[in-house]
Design an enzyme around this catalytic site. Structure first.
Site, mmCIF file in Angstrom:
data_model
loop_
_atom_site.group_PDB
_atom_site.id
_atom_site.type_symbol
_atom_site.label_atom_id
_atom_site.label_comp_id
_atom_site.label_asym_id
_atom_site.label_seq_id
_atom_site.Cartn_x
_atom_site.Cartn_y
_atom_site.Cartn_z
ATOM 1 C CB SER A 1 1.967 6.842 4.746
ATOM 2 O OG SER A 1 0.471 5.890 5.149
ATOM 3 C CD GLN B 1 -2.567 1.515 2.576
ATOM 4 O OE1 GLN B 1 -1.151 0.809 3.424
ATOM 5 N NE2 GLN B 1 -3.834 1.915 3.049
ATOM 6 C CB SER C 1 3.785 -2.805 5.451
ATOM 7 O OG SER C 1 3.526 -2.284 6.741
ATOM 8 C CD GLU D 1 -4.241 0.343 6.614
ATOM 9 O OE1 GLU D 1 -4.475 0.980 5.398
ATOM 10 O OE2 GLU D 1 -2.964 0.561 7.579
HETATM 11 C C1 LIG Z 1 3.079 -0.583 11.737
HETATM 12 C C2 LIG Z 1 2.586 0.403 10.679
HETATM 13 C C3 LIG Z 1 2.635 0.066 9.202
HETATM 14 C C4 LIG Z 1 2.468 1.193 8.388
HETATM 15 N N1 LIG Z 1 1.670 0.551 6.607
HETATM 16 C C5 LIG Z 1 1.690 1.243 6.149
HETATM 17 C C6 LIG Z 1 1.577 1.203 4.414
HETATM 18 O O1 LIG Z 1 2.115 -0.122 4.133
HETATM 19 N N2 LIG Z 1 1.204 1.456 3.643
HETATM 20 C C7 LIG Z 1 1.166 3.434 3.822
HETATM 21 O O2 LIG Z 1 0.850 3.925 3.249
HETATM 22 N N3 LIG Z 1 1.071 3.350 5.310
HETATM 23 C C8 LIG Z 1 2.083 2.464 6.573
HETATM 24 N N4 LIG Z 1 2.047 2.773 7.225
HETATM 25 C C9 LIG Z 1 1.704 4.967 7.956
HETATM 26 C C10 LIG Z 1 0.435 5.057 8.773
HETATM 27 O O3 LIG Z 1 -0.823 5.325 7.966
HETATM 28 C C11 LIG Z 1 1.231 6.076 9.387
HETATM 29 O O4 LIG Z 1 2.595 6.126 10.088
HETATM 30 C C12 LIG Z 1 -0.093 6.760 9.824
HETATM 31 O O5 LIG Z 1 -1.058 7.133 9.483
HETATM 32 C C13 LIG Z 1 -0.301 8.395 10.650
HETATM 33 O O6 LIG Z 1 0.675 9.564 9.518
HETATM 34 P P1 LIG Z 1 2.376 9.933 10.436
HETATM 35 O O7 LIG Z 1 3.164 8.243 10.463
HETATM 36 O O8 LIG Z 1 2.681 10.688 9.811
HETATM 37 O O9 LIG Z 1 1.537 10.970 11.319
HETATM 38 P P2 LIG Z 1 1.693 11.558 11.941
HETATM 39 O O10 LIG Z 1 -0.108 12.225 10.871
HETATM 40 O O11 LIG Z 1 2.902 13.084 11.767
HETATM 41 O O12 LIG Z 1 0.537 12.517 13.682
HETATM 42 C C14 LIG Z 1 1.689 12.908 14.499
HETATM 43 C C15 LIG Z 1 0.822 12.533 16.289
HETATM 44 O O13 LIG Z 1 -0.069 13.885 15.392
HETATM 45 C C16 LIG Z 1 -1.767 13.356 16.042
HETATM 46 N N5 LIG Z 1 -2.316 13.940 14.456
HETATM 47 C C17 LIG Z 1 -2.241 14.401 13.214
HETATM 48 N N6 LIG Z 1 -3.123 15.015 12.997
HETATM 49 C C18 LIG Z 1 -4.504 14.668 13.645
HETATM 50 C C19 LIG Z 1 -5.665 15.608 13.676
HETATM 51 N N7 LIG Z 1 -6.217 15.759 13.053
HETATM 52 N N8 LIG Z 1 -5.680 15.342 15.566
HETATM 53 C C20 LIG Z 1 -5.711 14.724 16.419
HETATM 54 N N9 LIG Z 1 -4.535 14.292 16.190
HETATM 55 C C21 LIG Z 1 -3.455 14.159 14.918
HETATM 56 C C22 LIG Z 1 -1.419 11.949 15.203
HETATM 57 O O14 LIG Z 1 -2.981 11.201 15.862
HETATM 58 C C23 LIG Z 1 -0.296 11.809 15.519
HETATM 59 O O15 LIG Z 1 -0.382 11.399 16.821
HETATM 60 C C24 LIG Z 1 2.641 2.285 8.536
HETATM 61 C C25 LIG Z 1 2.740 2.702 9.833
HETATM 62 C C26 LIG Z 1 2.806 2.083 10.870
HETATM 63 C C27 LIG Z 1 3.118 2.073 12.610
#
Ligand SMILES: Cc1cc2nc3c(=O)[nH]c(=O)nc-3n(C[C@H](O)[C@H](O)[C@H](O)COP(=O)(O)OP(=O)(O)OC[C@H]3O[C@@H](n4cnc5c(N)ncnc54)[C@H](O)[C@@H]3O)c2cc1C
Length: 412
Positions: A143, A140, A175, A258
């Site tokens: 991100s 996928q 992933s 998902e």
């Molecule tokens: C184990 C794992 C597997 C993954 N696998 C995939 C994959 O296969 N493909 C893929 O595309 N992505 C994948 N991801 C990515 C995942 O979807 C993102 O990590 C997730 O959507 C959060 O985005 P970010 O890490 O950029 O955090 P950010 O968006 O930068 O968030 C940082 C913090 O701010 C908070 N926050 C942000 N916006 C808001 C809001 N509007 N209101 C309240 N709080 C908020 C969040 O909750 C978080 O605590 C994976 C992540 C993990 C940990």
């Protein structure tokens, strides 16, 4: 088609499962606890072997007609309700299902479903069927470094050149990308409309020129996810999924699948209540009133989660797409995973942080270090709460300050 009688269908499922799997065993001692890792910490060869084991079961399930249960029949599914899918998961949990991986789940439950729903008839035959049977594996590619929770802010660009699209950008946290044949990618194809409207989805061959995959080492030791760089990657228009500009709809449907897979699925992720109970027994702590209280709390939460999965499934309409209620089950699943690790850590004290060779103890460190990842993957806890607040409870929405075209947003 008319829906089969749920009880008769369950019996049929149970008989099929009994023919292909062994009955589940409850661990009697900590030593017998199965794999406690939330994310695998395996070498590349071991990971490939695991994928092969998973594929044998997924293929059998597809061939028996039990894959993609909720997809409409004209989209290649079984045309059943979410309640049937929940019943299947419940029956399955009584058997030793081969351990799965993120990539298998992403291939079958996310990309396979999305391509079935949004793809053309040809794409369904050539790709979706192969994904649902795990003959091809798909990751996928959503991100990005600057677009996680705010996924619609993604910056990977695709521009059309004749019958091809040229893609440039970077994805992250992908992933299983190192083992995937394809990736379902979101790219910005029109920066001059609001951010959600200018996105298109593509199926990118991971061996295409210009795709570079770099594994990321996690704190739990393994490298189950990756950075993916895309430099001038050429993708034929026949690999576009949905219409140009329909990418956000593809994304939101995929993310709903998902949440359902993470919250409702019974793929083993880390330790379970049964494993914690076995640990408490092996440490001789089950008579301790405080331990009993913690175990009871965990048991009740596990039961509540199962009941919520069932309730959400029963109230979901048939038709293939889960509703926002799936956020409830995703939130409960990640909370339960965290609490399970906490109770195990309390039982063991310092033993969890050093490998003394005592079976079934230090292995819990793998659970503890992996559990926080599930509070982020598939949308963070906070984002699930936002979705529940806005779309289930109908509370006032967060202020939106980005209603102008993407190209006019600050920083573009
Ligand atoms: C184990 C794992 C597997 C993954 N696998 C995939 C994959 O296969 N493909 C893929 O595309 N992505 C994948 N991801 C990515 C995942 O979807 C993102 O990590 C997730 O959507 C959060 O985005 P970010 O890490 O950029 O955090 P950010 O968006 O930068 O968030 C940082 C913090 O701010 C908070 N926050 C942000 N916006 C808001 C809001 N509007 N209101 C309240 N709080 C908020 C969040 O909750 C978080 O605590 C994976 C992540 C993990 C940990």
């Amino acid at each position: 088609m008319s829906q089969p009688d749920p009880d008769a269908w369950r019996t049929q499922v149970r008989q099929w499962l009994a023919g292909v799997l062994e009955p589940a065993r409850t661990p009697q001692s900590a030593t017998e606890a199965a794999d406690l890792a939330v994310f695998h910490n395996l070498s590349e060869d071991e990971e490939r072997l695991l994928l092969e084991r998973c594929r044998v079961y997924q293929r059998a399930r597809f061939d028996a007609g039990y894959q993609a249960l909720t997809l409409p029949e004209d989209k290649g599914g079984a045309g059943l309700t979410a309640a049937h899918a929940a019943a299947f998961a419940e029956e399955e949990s009584a058997f030793e299902v081969p351990p799965s991986t993120e990539l298998i789940s992403v291939t079958v439950r996310l990309v396979g479903m999305a391509v079935s729903l949004f793809g053309t008839a040809e794409q369904r035959d050539t790709y979706a069927r192969e994904f649902l049977r795990t003959d091809l594996l798909a990751c996928q590619l959503f991100s990005e470094p600057g677009a996680g929770s705010d996924l619609a802010a993604l910056r990977t660009r695709a521009r059309q050149e004749g019958d091809e699209w040229v893609i440039d950008g970077q994805k992250v946290w992908t992933s299983g990308a190192q083992f995937a044949d394809h990736g379902l990618l979101l790219a910005r194809t029109d920066p001059d409309v609001v951010k959600q409207a200018g996105i298109t989805a593509f199926l990118v061959p991971m061996d295409a020129t210009g795709v570079e995959v770099r594994p990321i080492r996690q704190m739990s030791g393994g490298a189950s996810f990756n950075e993916v760089f895309l430099s001038g990657v050429r993708v034929p228009d026949r690999l576009r999924i949905g219409r140009p500009g329909q990418g956000w709809e593809v994304a939101t449907a995929t993310l709903a699948f998902e949440r359902t897979a993470s919250g409702g699925g019974n793929r083993r992720k880390g330790g379970t209540f049964a494993d914690v109970l076995a640990l408490a027994r092996s440490l001789g702590r089950t008579e301790d009133p405080l331990v009993r209280q913690r175990l009871a709390d965990l048991y009740v939460r596990a039961a509540l989660r199962a009941a919520t999965v069932d309730r959400v499934a029963r109230t979901s309409a048939a038709g293939g797409r889960p509703g926002p209620e799936a956020s409830l089950t995703k939130l409960m699943a990640s909370d339960l995973l965290t609490r399970t690790g906490q109770v195990a850590a309390e039982l063991m004290g310092a033993r969890i942080s050093a490998d003394t060779g005592e079976a079934g103890t230090f292995a819990w460190a793998q659970h503890l270090l992996g559990a926080p990842g599930y509070r982020l993957a598939g949308g963070t806890d906070q984002i699930q709460r936002n979705l529940i607040g806005e779309r289930v409870l109908k509370l006032p929405p967060e202020p939106r300050v980005d209603r102008m075209p993407f190209s006019q947003l600050p920083g573009n």
